[in-house]
Design an enzyme around this catalytic site. Sequence first.
Site, PDB file in Angstrom:
ATOM      1  N   TYR A 125      13.103   0.641  -2.894  1.00 14.16           N
ATOM      2  CA  TYR A 125      13.850   1.888  -3.073  1.00 14.16           C
ATOM      3  C   TYR A 125      15.202   1.681  -3.746  1.00 14.16           C
ATOM      4  O   TYR A 125      15.940   2.637  -3.957  1.00 14.16           O
ATOM      5  CB  TYR A 125      14.029   2.618  -1.739  1.00 14.16           C
ATOM      6  CG  TYR A 125      12.732   3.197  -1.249  1.00 14.16           C
ATOM      7  CD1 TYR A 125      11.663   2.361  -0.963  1.00 14.16           C
ATOM      8  CD2 TYR A 125      12.548   4.560  -1.117  1.00 14.16           C
ATOM      9  CE1 TYR A 125      10.450   2.873  -0.540  1.00 14.16           C
ATOM     10  CE2 TYR A 125      11.336   5.082  -0.698  1.00 14.16           C
ATOM     11  CZ  TYR A 125      10.301   4.229  -0.404  1.00 14.16           C
ATOM     12  OH  TYR A 125       9.098   4.741   0.009  1.00 14.16           O
ATOM     13  N   ASP A 229       8.205   4.269   5.230  1.00  7.23           N
ATOM     14  CA  ASP A 229       8.054   5.592   4.626  1.00  7.23           C
ATOM     15  C   ASP A 229       6.613   6.064   4.790  1.00  7.23           C
ATOM     16  O   ASP A 229       6.338   7.170   5.279  1.00  7.23           O
ATOM     17  CB  ASP A 229       8.437   5.480   3.130  1.00  7.23           C
ATOM     18  CG  ASP A 229       8.544   6.836   2.458  1.00  7.23           C
ATOM     19  OD1 ASP A 229       8.329   7.862   3.132  1.00  7.23           O
ATOM     20  OD2 ASP A 229       8.848   6.871   1.248  1.00  7.23           O
TER      21      ASP A 229
END
Length: 478
Positions: A125, A229
């Site tokens: 990310y 996630d």
Amino acid sequence: MTTITVAKGDGIGPEIMEATLEVILAAGAQLRIEEIEVGEKVYLAGNTSGIAASAWDTIRRNKVFLKAPITTPQGGGYKSLNVTTRKFLGLYSNVRPCRSLHPYVSTKHPEMDLVIVRENEEDLYAGIEHQQTDEVVQCLKLISRPGCEKIVRYAFEYAKQQGRRKVTCFTKDNIMKQTDGLFHQVFEEIAKEYPEIENEHWIIDIGAAKLADTPELFDVIVMPNLYGDVLSDVAAQITGSVGMAGSANIGEECAMFEAIHGSAPRRAGQNVANPSGLLQGAIMMLNHIGQTAVAEKVQNAWLKTLEDGTHTYDIYKEGVSSRKVGTKEFARAVIANLGKKPSVLKPVSYANSAALALPRYKRRLSAEKVLEGVDLFVHWPGAEADDLANELRALETKEVKLSMITNRGIKVWPDGFKETFCTDHWRCRFQPGNGTPMTKEAIIELLTKAHTKGIDSIKTENLYSFNGKQAYSLGQGQ
Ligand code: NAD
């Protein structure tokens, strides 16, 4: 009285935020609310980050942010406000409790009650991506020691505070020995400081399969960003509905609380959305700011409301539910239950649920770092690694020799297999032949020679050892 920042968001956001605030204020939350505008309108007004500078000032001043879901417009250029907020504010810990409410919410996993603690700032990310050749793009996976220490410690402290018995770690360190390897290693180190809490590590693939099949085996699960996630949505969904889960994003200075679902634009403005996810986020916020008695009162009233069978459309089920209600009516039903406790579901007690006070990360002494070689990545459209090796041999010096070529990580020279498929992206490893350290000057010389000879070098990676331990991967098959 605590001042919080509130953003009503897009789609169903304003309706579920109104319902959430109505419930927590009725329960006695002592809040002063400052509202900011973020999301679709701000994006479409030309701000690609979805938030104005003045709104950042408010968030940073108040430090506690309750955010409804927002719509990120489709098409290029719009950055996810969620990712930006988490990273700008250093919200390193994402906490997502996932609990089944059997028999009131249909689920295949009636016993499930776990919490996913997801690292929230690093991993893939970081969003550092490059195209390097015609055929190959890359995304850098960055894992840091402070990132690992903070999240793993948070998971153990959370488990201790909440009286949970076990912390499980998921990684893929059999493949990613450096990045996931560091996460796992830090987990082992910190676990030793909590002998009263059981600890275990699972390789993510079998861990994920077990989580989906027998979630009751797990208690607190800590993992790097991407796995967290994906798996926190899986975990929330298998409790019965992704619309029921909230999430806390915790940093050293600030915190943000939200529902885990999105803005459900097709349901907007119809008074049908389930406000439970955002309400769960708000309950975590009340605990965080020390209003634990109010948080407990709201949670028990919410459980009682679900037990009464007062359900929004997404969880309504003939024979289980008694009343199908809209967003507003659901909020009012929870308010009517304030002060009551569920009788079948287990009531909660939040006496010990205030914000965790964790020690600040302390940087260690630097290790002895030795340059042992360099990987020169080249863009080369040829097919035979031997041909490339012959070209690269011309770059060798007395000090530095070509030791290996890989393609997408697999060794193709020396002694490659003719079956190995090769792209136009080659990693060419140069090392001093005699075990001596390499100099930075040698790298510069290598690059200069490559340039002169028309070899298209696209990047280099230095090969280091730290305190004598080799800190780079071998070629697969090396
Ligand atoms: P979504 O979560 O909005 O919707 C998925 C499904 O769940 C839909 O069928 C929806 O109707 C249902 N649903 C979601 N929340 C519900 C609720 N509270 N009550 C009843 N039903 C509910 O996901 P999506 O459709 O993929 O995304 C829609 C928009 O939301 C996109 O613009 C996306 O970028 C955004 N999004 C925002 C966040 C956030 O702000 N945290 C998170 C995810 C997605």
